[in-house]
Design an enzyme around this catalytic site. Sequence first.
Site, PDB file in Angstrom:
ATOM      1  N   ASP A  18       0.865  -1.181   0.000  1.00  0.00           N
ATOM      2  CA  ASP A  18       0.000   0.000   0.000  1.00  0.00           C
ATOM      3  C   ASP A  18       0.901   1.230   0.000  1.00  0.00           C
ATOM      4  O   ASP A  18       1.912   1.262   0.711  1.00  0.00           O
ATOM      5  CB  ASP A  18      -0.853   0.047   1.274  1.00  0.00           C
ATOM      6  CG  ASP A  18      -1.998  -0.955   1.264  1.00  0.00           C
ATOM      7  OD1 ASP A  18      -2.021  -1.826   0.375  1.00  0.00           O
ATOM      8  OD2 ASP A  18      -2.860  -0.863   2.155  1.00  0.00           O
TER       9      ASP A  18
ATOM     10  N   HIS B  26       4.844  -7.369  -0.172  1.00  0.00           N
ATOM     11  CA  HIS B  26       4.465  -8.649  -0.764  1.00  0.00           C
ATOM     12  C   HIS B  26       5.099  -8.830  -2.143  1.00  0.00           C
ATOM     13  O   HIS B  26       5.628  -7.891  -2.733  1.00  0.00           O
ATOM     14  CB  HIS B  26       2.943  -8.739  -0.861  1.00  0.00           C
ATOM     15  CG  HIS B  26       2.256  -8.757   0.470  1.00  0.00           C
ATOM     16  ND1 HIS B  26       1.627  -9.879   0.967  1.00  0.00           N
ATOM     17  CD2 HIS B  26       2.113  -7.791   1.419  1.00  0.00           C
ATOM     18  CE1 HIS B  26       1.114  -9.601   2.163  1.00  0.00           C
ATOM     19  NE2 HIS B  26       1.392  -8.335   2.455  1.00  0.00           N
TER      20      HIS B  26
ATOM     21  N   SER C 132       9.010   2.996   4.930  1.00  0.00           N
ATOM     22  CA  SER C 132       9.802   3.744   3.966  1.00  0.00           C
ATOM     23  C   SER C 132       9.377   3.412   2.562  1.00  0.00           C
ATOM     24  O   SER C 132       8.267   3.729   2.161  1.00  0.00           O
ATOM     25  CB  SER C 132      11.302   3.531   4.146  1.00  0.00           C
ATOM     26  OG  SER C 132      12.006   4.354   3.239  1.00  0.00           O
TER      27      SER C 132
END
Length: 283
Positions: free
Chosen positions: A96, A152, A250
């Site tokens: 995200d 992921h 980050s």
Amino acid sequence: MSFTSRLKKELFIKAQNLVPQHQLSRVVGKVAASENPILKAAVIHAFKTKYGIDLSIAEQGNALKYKSFNDFFTRALKDGVRLVDENPDSIVSPADGAISQIGKITAGEVFQAKGQSFSVEKLIGDPQLAQPFQEGEFATVYLSPRDYHRVHMPFSGTLTETLYVPGELFSVNQVTAENVPGLFARNERMVCLFDTELGRMAVVLVGAMIVAGIETVATGKVKPSGRIELQHHELKLEKGAELGRFYLGSTAIILFEKDKIEWEKRFKAESVVVMGERMGHTI
């Protein structure tokens, strides 16, 4: 830009070089890892309030149930909240966040921001391991404090190497991206390299100031050593599988070889993405 705004920006950049980056990050890391019930509750409440964290999508919706701030920050999401694009030709977002930059690697250089770039060789930290990506494709995804902070797999592959590259810990944001030369190739990072049906793929987890740590499924939580550390692996991971996580966040950078993929045209700098969303496709 006004004189005042320009002065604030210049002072912020200068402060990046004056602040004891690693020492500050270690102190923050200790606080974030604390399981003291009063301290962790206060920190979680302050963070949740400041950034408007939505726990309704988290697997654990009760902020008081997390054992530490780190546990809260790396919280899992409920099943079905993030759906991984199942098309076999899709390249999906690893996290995200917001796209910082996306496009082609030109003459071995990765675009960072207006007037700034860095070499893929410096990013990877090893000339031989960087070679396959010299004229390839890249996407840089910035994870803000309010985002889900697990990273992921953008495409299925076999993890073959991890390379810890020590470095500085500049803050990562639009101001530093535009004003700190080679920002992502200077900050501490963990490089994950894969064999895929498309050839080589890399996912680079880049640290930043007050990032309390980086963890991968292959190495566990990274312990900064001050030297480059290469490890070999043979770990198969499917698209969408968890690869790692940030403790205070980050940036994740994904790299592919030349003429293997194309990015979806709707994506550009500052586009918002969610983990599992289709960002590109195989050629």
